[in-house]
Design a protein around this motif. Structure first.
Motif, PDB file in Angstrom:
ATOM      1  N   SER A   1       0.831  -1.213   0.000  1.00  0.00           N
ATOM      2  CA  SER A   1       0.000   0.000   0.000  1.00  0.00           C
ATOM      3  C   SER A   1       0.862   1.258   0.000  1.00  0.00           C
ATOM      4  N   ASP A   2       1.923   1.261   0.814  1.00  0.00           N
ATOM      5  CA  ASP A   2       2.823   2.418   0.860  1.00  0.00           C
ATOM      6  C   ASP A   2       3.490   2.647  -0.495  1.00  0.00           C
TER       7      ASP A   2
ATOM      8  N   CYS B   1       1.803   6.417  -7.183  1.00  0.00           N
ATOM      9  CA  CYS B   1       0.670   7.214  -7.684  1.00  0.00           C
ATOM     10  C   CYS B   1       0.195   8.171  -6.593  1.00  0.00           C
ATOM     11  N   PRO B   2       0.836   9.311  -6.412  1.00  0.00           N
ATOM     12  CA  PRO B   2       0.411  10.278  -5.395  1.00  0.00           C
ATOM     13  C   PRO B   2      -1.051  10.691  -5.624  1.00  0.00           C
ATOM     14  N   GLY B   3      -1.830  10.696  -4.560  1.00  0.00           N
ATOM     15  CA  GLY B   3      -3.229  11.084  -4.651  1.00  0.00           C
ATOM     16  C   GLY B   3      -4.170   9.983  -5.053  1.00  0.00           C
ATOM     17  N   ILE B   4      -3.685   8.734  -5.063  1.00  0.00           N
ATOM     18  CA  ILE B   4      -4.527   7.634  -5.523  1.00  0.00           C
ATOM     19  C   ILE B   4      -5.685   7.375  -4.568  1.00  0.00           C
TER      20      ILE B   4
ATOM     21  N   ALA C   1      -5.104   7.972 -10.877  1.00  0.00           N
ATOM     22  CA  ALA C   1      -3.863   8.726 -10.740  1.00  0.00           C
ATOM     23  C   ALA C   1      -2.763   8.127 -11.616  1.00  0.00           C
ATOM     24  N   VAL C   2      -2.000   8.990 -12.280  1.00  0.00           N
ATOM     25  CA  VAL C   2      -0.943   8.561 -13.200  1.00  0.00           C
ATOM     26  C   VAL C   2       0.269   8.082 -12.399  1.00  0.00           C
TER      27      VAL C   2
END
Length: 595
Positions: free
Chosen positions: A316-317, A323-326, A332-333
């Motif tokens: 998860s981390d 993908c920051p903001g997922i 998220a890209v």
């Protein structure tokens, strides 16, 4: 019963079994090194002149050679003579050596000589190819015309007598027979090699059927054997299953379009004759032991509820780092560099991780770091070769394995168990057409014993992307036979394979499936460990999918099972005082569940 996957073998069109050369040249039959490449054919004119000279000088072999359609032992001894340096077996030299004057007979006998199993396979293939080129380019016709030209050779009375002894009809039949032989295959070399690997070390219950198949594959006459009276219930069912499969695939009245001596052999029959019930094959699920094997093969450690919470947390981390903001945007890209940077930071402070999970966390981080490098270099992007993804898979496994206990060694190594099986086959059933050597495997799983890494405990096989499903099924049949041979070797050294057994990975490009191989009384059984497949990522977007999937959990479960099996093998080998493990005859009712 409907045929599944079969191999077609066309026997030789001879009225008597071909001369094997064993009576006169046994020391030369097995294990002789391959000859050097076939040299180009000698000058036709010079060869014809030399033949003409030799036939006038030695008329006695003429009549003998001309009327015989079968190779003489002296022909084979001459062909097997490796002391002459460059390749000496050509049609011109053959005619010159033995005084043949009839083209049809000379070609027929010569082809049987160069197909003899006493000649190394690679050399046979080169000789056959050179002979085809010789005829296709018209040099054979030129050679015989030059040989029979009165200006170059006055035909002797003995030669004339031998020529006239053959009727026109017989000569025509020989030529037609020669053409038909060229269109068929005398022996299926690959199938013979598979039979070598398939014969198990406890092969006595199936020996009559194995003898029958070997004869049929070699093109010899044979009758289907009866089921032996004094065999176990498991072996009786397997024997009857194999008989039924052979009868269905080889009906008494051949189907239209089928060649006369064609013999079909399912890969599943070879598995059965190896003493294995392979429930991965739908055809074997009717045997009484199949349900037990299928149930026990599905190991709890490969199920979702067995996954470690700590591993879920690190995945998860990493997903958030990729993908920051997922958490608020599932689309998220992915940014691979962000993940690589996060992994490096975590490895730098690995000592802060609690000791109980430190080693696993470090190994997982190292695997992800390596996979990021592979993605950056497009190491798994198509097109690629089998060598590439086998190397990637072996590297991932070695990062996770205990390096002091077990290693995954890639590189088409020869399996020691395969070589032992071939030697056992040669000893029990006579010479086959393959040289004796271990079958090459993609990844060999080995343990350290006595300061070396020669002890093989399993092999993993892979196929490239785009390969047909039938080829993958054939690979699995080969894999289960070879891994059973390895397990039998380990049982000889004291391992109890009813309790300690391997999980085998079989791959296709970046995906692997898993099956469990275990002993059940007097047979071995193979079944799916899990219905899920493990994948490796090949792009930044597939890395996003991979971090959300079960792939890493399945790979870690494989590593844990391999560690357990490797430790059991080492313990059995170090404390094997009582001798090899002795299997008992069991039914599905009294088998304890495996550990």
């Amino acid at each position: 019963m409907k045929p599944t996957e079969t191999t077609k073998i066309v026997g030789p069109r001879t009225e008597a079994p071909p001369v094997t050369g064993l009576q006169t040249a046994a020391p030369l039959v097995i294990g002789s090194p391959a000859s050097s490449a076939v040299s180009s054919e000698p000058s036709v004119t010079s060869q014809a002149a030399s033949v003409a000279s030799s036939t006038r000088a030695s008329p006695e072999p003429l009549a003998t050679a001309a009327v015989s359609r079968e190779p003489d032992p002296q022909h084979l001894i001459w062909a097997l003579d490796q002391t002459q340096g460059d390749e000496h077996v050509t049609l011109q030299n053959f005619v010159n050596q033995f005084g043949f004057t009839d083209q049809a007979i000379a070609h027929s006998v010569y082809k049987k000589v160069i197909r003899n199993s006493g000649i190394h396979l690679e050399r046979r293939e080169k000789l056959a190819a050179a002979f085809k080129v010789f005829k296709r380019e018209g040099r054979a016709k030129e050679f015989w015309n030059a040989l029979k030209n009165p200006s170059q050779n006055v035909q002797s009375s003995e030669e004339s007598h031998a020529e006239s002894s053959l009727s026109r009809e017989k000569r025509k039949r020989l030529i037609v027979e020669e053409q038909e032989e060229e269109e068929s295959t005398t022996v299926d070399e690959d199938t013979l090699e598979e039979i070598q690997d398939s014969i198990p070390y406890f092969r006595d219950p199936f020996k009559p059927l194995i003898d029958y198949i070997l004869k049929k594959v070699r093109g010899e006459a044979a009758n289907l054997p009866q089921v032996p009276a004094l065999i176990s219930e498991n072996h009786r069912q397997m024997f009857e299953w194999a008989l039924d499969a052979i009868k269905v695939d080889n009906p008494a009245v051949p189907q239209k379009g089928r060649k006369k001596n064609e013999f079909e052999l399912r890969k599943d029959v070879l598995v059965i004759l190896s003493g294995i019930i392979n429930t991965i094959s739908p055809a074997m699920r009717d045997l009484s032991l199949s349900d037990t094997i299928e149930g026990n093969s599905a190991l709890p450690t490969f199920k979702t509820e067995a996954y470690q919470e700590a591993v879920k947390g690190i995945l998860s981390d990493m997903l958030h780092a990729l993908c920051p903001g997922i958490e608020s945007d599932t689309l998220a890209v992915p940014h691979l560099k962000g993940l690589q940077k996060w992994v490096r930071v975590q490895l730098a402070k690995i000592d802060e991780t609690p000791a109980a999970f430190r080693e696993t966390r470090e190994k997982v981080l190292e695997v992800v770091s390596y996979l990021c490098t592979v993605i950056t270099s497009k190491g798994l992007a198509l097109p690629n070769t089998e060598y590439v993804f086998v190397s990637v898979w072996s590297h991932v496994l070695n990062l996770l394995f205990d390096s002091n206990l077990v290693r995954a060694i890639p590189g088409e190594l020869g399996s020691a168990a395969s070589e032992s099986a071939k030697l056992a086959t040669e000893k029990e059933h006579g010479v086959t057409t393959r040289y004796v050597g271990g079958k090459e495997v993609d990844i060999s799983i080995r343990i350290e014993q006595n300061s070396d890494w020669d002890t093989e405990i399993a092999v993993f096989e892979f196929k490239p992307d785009g390969v047909e499903e039938s080829i993958c099924n054939r690979q699995q049949r080969k894999s289960v036979r070879l891994n059973t041979a390895i397990l039998l070797e380990l049982e000889k050294r004291g391992l109890d394979a009813t309790k300690y057994f391997p999980v085998i990975a079989e791959g296709k490009w970046r995906a692997v499936n898993f099956y469990t191989l275990c002993r059940y009384g007097d047979v071995h059984g193979a079944g799916r460990t899990t219905a899920e497949s493990a994948l490796l990522p090949e792009s930044d977007y597939s890395m996003k999918t991979w971090l959300k999937s079960d792939s890493l959990h399945l790979i870690l479960a494989l590593v844990d099972r391999t560690h357990l099996f490797a430790r059991a093998v080492k313990e059995a080998m170090s404390s094997n005082v009582a001798g090899p493990y002795q299997p008992r005859t069991s039914s599905s009712r009294d088998l304890p569940p495996p550990i």
